[in-house]
Design a protein around this motif. Structure first.
Motif, PDB file in Angstrom:
ATOM      1  N   THR A 102      40.392  32.220  32.766  1.00  0.00           N
ATOM      2  CA  THR A 102      41.193  30.999  32.923  1.00  0.00           C
ATOM      3  C   THR A 102      40.294  29.804  33.211  1.00  0.00           C
ATOM      4  O   THR A 102      40.429  28.736  32.592  1.00  0.00           O
ATOM      5  CB  THR A 102      42.212  31.173  34.061  1.00  0.00           C
ATOM      6  N   GLN A 124      36.644  48.201  40.121  1.00  0.00           N
ATOM      7  CA  GLN A 124      37.940  48.306  40.768  1.00  0.00           C
ATOM      8  C   GLN A 124      39.011  47.846  39.794  1.00  0.00           C
ATOM      9  O   GLN A 124      39.046  46.676  39.405  1.00  0.00           O
ATOM     10  CB  GLN A 124      37.965  47.464  42.039  1.00  0.00           C
ATOM     11  N   PHE A 130      42.232  47.150  39.715  1.00  0.00           N
ATOM     12  CA  PHE A 130      43.097  46.003  39.976  1.00  0.00           C
ATOM     13  C   PHE A 130      42.288  44.756  40.318  1.00  0.00           C
ATOM     14  O   PHE A 130      42.412  43.711  39.669  1.00  0.00           O
ATOM     15  CB  PHE A 130      44.079  46.313  41.108  1.00  0.00           C
ATOM     16  N   GLY A 131      41.424  44.873  41.323  1.00  0.00           N
ATOM     17  CA  GLY A 131      40.704  43.701  41.807  1.00  0.00           C
ATOM     18  C   GLY A 131      39.804  43.074  40.767  1.00  0.00           C
ATOM     19  O   GLY A 131      39.795  41.845  40.580  1.00  0.00           O
ATOM     20  N   ASP A 132      39.046  43.909  40.048  1.00  0.00           N
ATOM     21  CA  ASP A 132      38.118  43.354  39.056  1.00  0.00           C
ATOM     22  C   ASP A 132      38.854  42.800  37.841  1.00  0.00           C
ATOM     23  O   ASP A 132      38.431  41.793  37.255  1.00  0.00           O
ATOM     24  CB  ASP A 132      37.102  44.420  38.629  1.00  0.00           C
ATOM     25  N   ASN A 133      39.955  43.424  37.443  1.00  0.00           N
ATOM     26  CA  ASN A 133      40.721  42.882  36.321  1.00  0.00           C
ATOM     27  C   ASN A 133      41.345  41.533  36.667  1.00  0.00           C
ATOM     28  O   ASN A 133      41.396  40.629  35.831  1.00  0.00           O
ATOM     29  CB  ASN A 133      41.800  43.872  35.884  1.00  0.00           C
ATOM     30  N   VAL A 134      41.818  41.389  37.895  1.00  0.00           N
ATOM     31  CA  VAL A 134      42.348  40.094  38.330  1.00  0.00           C
ATOM     32  C   VAL A 134      41.228  39.049  38.328  1.00  0.00           C
ATOM     33  O   VAL A 134      41.407  37.914  37.859  1.00  0.00           O
ATOM     34  CB  VAL A 134      42.993  40.209  39.728  1.00  0.00           C
ATOM     35  N   ALA A 135      40.044  39.439  38.852  1.00  0.00           N
ATOM     36  CA  ALA A 135      38.921  38.501  38.889  1.00  0.00           C
ATOM     37  C   ALA A 135      38.480  38.094  37.488  1.00  0.00           C
ATOM     38  O   ALA A 135      38.152  36.930  37.233  1.00  0.00           O
ATOM     39  CB  ALA A 135      37.754  39.125  39.660  1.00  0.00           C
ATOM     40  N   SER A 181      40.421  38.027  34.824  1.00  0.00           N
ATOM     41  CA  SER A 181      41.452  37.150  34.279  1.00  0.00           C
ATOM     42  C   SER A 181      41.294  35.726  34.819  1.00  0.00           C
ATOM     43  O   SER A 181      41.401  34.746  34.060  1.00  0.00           O
ATOM     44  CB  SER A 181      42.843  37.683  34.626  1.00  0.00           C
ATOM     45  N   LEU A 182      41.028  35.590  36.114  1.00  0.00           N
ATOM     46  CA  LEU A 182      40.809  34.261  36.687  1.00  0.00           C
ATOM     47  C   LEU A 182      39.556  33.607  36.104  1.00  0.00           C
ATOM     48  O   LEU A 182      39.529  32.399  35.862  1.00  0.00           O
ATOM     49  CB  LEU A 182      40.687  34.378  38.208  1.00  0.00           C
TER      50      LEU A 182
END
Length: 583
Positions: free
Chosen positions: A235, A222, A224-229, A231-232
């Motif tokens: 971090t 996904q 958007f969702g997987d790229n956000v995950a 990135s987190l």
């Protein structure tokens, strides 16, 4: 830390495949693995009815070899693999080879991966992908962001690629980690668990493997969702690295010290790099350092990458005594042989400039394969000669050298769709650098012919290439990469030097036109010199040695001519004039 249990128990591997709505390829994958007599653990991650039916049929067909675990609902790839790893450990397996269900992974590599795991029972054997043209460009380039952050999170370059799902886990160490840590449930899993295993002291061994993207493949990534995950996840990992930084740095220093100790304890015949033939000396620099410069080139441009080279070159100019000595020797020989060009004395700064020219040539090779250097950066000295040869349907042997940047010409040819030019290279030298170039362009290896030496079998294969009109490019200014390789001595910069007989013997066997090629850097551009060497090379039996010497002297004469014109661009940083008796 690892307990070493795998080193004490028998090697009992299984194959773990997470499945979520992948009915097209899973049957073939399981059949192939079962044919290799491997137990398979399928984890159904809440698939639809059609996929469940396919999995039921597979289990019925391979009841003794396949275990099917069903999750009540979709957890994501990370959740399914975590469940499968725990279950495999509970079943008594020592290692689990993770394979994706979408048909991307090359199952022909399974035996090699498992054999590596048997030899390194406490390590993760992690696949480093070699992609073909099917790879989506966005996915390919996006991987480099994760590569960079993983290098930061581990303070090392030990993990070459953390995103490839084709890998072998040591289950005792992995189960111990999973008992204390809940990894991400989706696509961030592969990177997270690998970094955390590394933190716990589990070695990571990388192994090349072919990865394809099938035309009818199904991806659950996904955007958007997987790229956000992801990135987190990075971090969290960066903050997790900070308190571990002293231990990670100590680990890196300890590993470097152990390598240095092993070198000092090596037999006298191999104790120093300078006492070894050039093909047996360890390749200078790390693949990670090369990739870091490549990353700078991609993200910030060639100018920024050249600036990054300055401290790197300074480091090697200070540390690499053999390269310094070879550079000074070459410069002094050239100075004595060509007083008309009034070269300055070979000081440390001249040696630094020589090494800088070499480093920038290596960077230009990468830039050419990336498309950052194109035809407008190369001027052809005699276009008519090159066009005449290109329009000839016959195959040809092209002899180059380590003067200038031969790889530029192959990269430019590939960029224009010319696939008749094949580089013949020695397999024992500069493997890491070639791996970096291969990562820059999927076409890099397409026209590369790797050989150990020019023997009868190699000659037959190369003749077939010539007969279909190919051009074979080989360097003539290095001795063969074997102790039995034959050489012929020819005058070069005021003294006899050994040149390989192989290019001239090969030319006689191929019975094709022979050309010389030099691609040399002026201030801002490259200039390509292409000239005829012989319409055909003949080696009469009665005068074979004399003929070989004649051809070698002609080649050495042209090499010396261009060395005089481009004195800082001959890149053989070893004792080229060291005596090697012809066999």
């Amino acid at each position: 830390m690892t307990t070493g249990i795998e080193g004490l128990r028998a090697f009992v591997p299984c194959v773990l495949i997470p499945v979520y709505n992948h009915p097209l390829h899973i049957g073939r994958i399981v059949d192939t693995l079962v044919a290799q007599r491997l137990p398979v653990l399928l984890v159904d991650d809440g698939s639809d009815a059609a996929t469940r039916a396919v999995l039921d049929a597979i289990q019925a067909r391979h009841a003794e070899a396949v275990v099917l675990e069903r999750l009540p609902h979709n957890l994501g790839k990370g959740g399914a693999v975590s469940h499968g790893l725990r279950h495999a450990h509970a079943l008594g397996y020592t290692h689990a080879l993770q394979v994706d269900a979408d048909g991307q992974h090359d199952l022909a590599d399974v035996p090699a991966f498992l054999e590596d795991a048997r030899q390194r029972p406490q390590s993760v054997i992690c696949g480093t992908p070699h992609y073909d043209a099917s790879v989506p460009r966005g996915r390919l380039y996006g991987r480099y962001i994760t590569h960079f952050w993983v290098w930061v999170e581990t303070l090392s370059f030990d993990i070459v690629d953390s995103m490839c799902g084709f890998r072998v886990y040591p289950l005792a160490a992995t189960a111990a980690l999973l008992a204390r840590h809940q990894p991400p449930s989706r696509m961030a899993f592969d990177t997270d668990i690998l970094v955390r295993l590394y933190w716990r002291g589990v070695p990571v061994h990388s192994k090349r493997t072919r990865v394809v993207y099938p035309k009818n493949g199904i991806s659950h990534f996904q955007m958007f969702g997987d790229n956000v995950a992801i990135s987190l996840m990075h971090t969290r990992l960066v903050f997790g690295m900070m308190p571990r930084a002293p231990a990670l740095l100590w680990r890196a220093l300890r590993c470097r010290a152990s390598v240095d100790v092993s070198r000092t304890q090596a037999p006298a015949s191999a104790s120093t790099d300078s006492s070894l033939p050039w093909w047996r000396r360890p390749e200078r620099g790390s693949l990670f350092g090369m990739r870091l410069l490549a990353f700078a080139c991609r993200c910030f441009g060639l100018r920024a990458a050249r600036a990054c080279l300055v401290p790197v070159v300074a480091y090697f100019a200070l540390r690499d005594t053999q390269a310094r000595a070879a550079s000074r020797d070459y410069q002094q020989r050239l100075r004595n042989a060509a007083p008309e060009i009034a070269l300055p004395k070979p000081t440390f700064w001249r040696t630094f400039a020589h090494l800088s020219a070499f480093a920038n040539a290596a960077l230009d090779k990468f830039a050419a394969w990336r498309g950052l250097l194109g035809e407008h950066h190369v001027q052809i000295d005699d276009p008519a000669a090159l066009d005449a040869a290109a329009n000839d349907s016959r195959g040809a042997l092209v002899i180059g050298s380590h003067l200038g940047n031969l790889e530029m010409t192959r990269a430019l040819a590939r960029s224009r769709g010319i696939d008749r030019i094949h580089a013949v290279v020695y397999t024992r030298h500069a493997q890491r650098f070639r791996a970096m170039l291969a990562g820059s362009n999927i076409d890099f290896a397409a026209n590369l012919i790797e050989v150990d030496d020019i023997g009868p079998a190699t000659a037959i294969m190369l003749r077939e290439r010539i007969e279909r009109g190919d051009w074979l490019v080989i360097v003539g200014d290095r001795v063969p990469s074997s102790d039995s390789g034959r050489v012929v001595h020819a005058p070069f910069l005021g003294a006899p030097a050994p040149f390989a007989q192989g290019p001239f013997i090969l030319a006689a066997l191929l019975e094709c036109p022979v050309f010389l090629l030099f691609c040399l850097r002026d201030r801002t551009t490259y200039r390509l010199y292409f000239e005829a060497f012989a319409d055909i090379v003949t080696l009469p039996r009665a005068s074979r040695e004399a003929s070989l010497r004649t051809y070698a002297e002609r080649y050495a004469s042209r090499l010396e001519y261009y060395c005089r014109r481009y004195p800082m661009h001959w890149f053989n940083f070893f004792d080229f004039w060291r005596s090697k008796s012809p066999k």
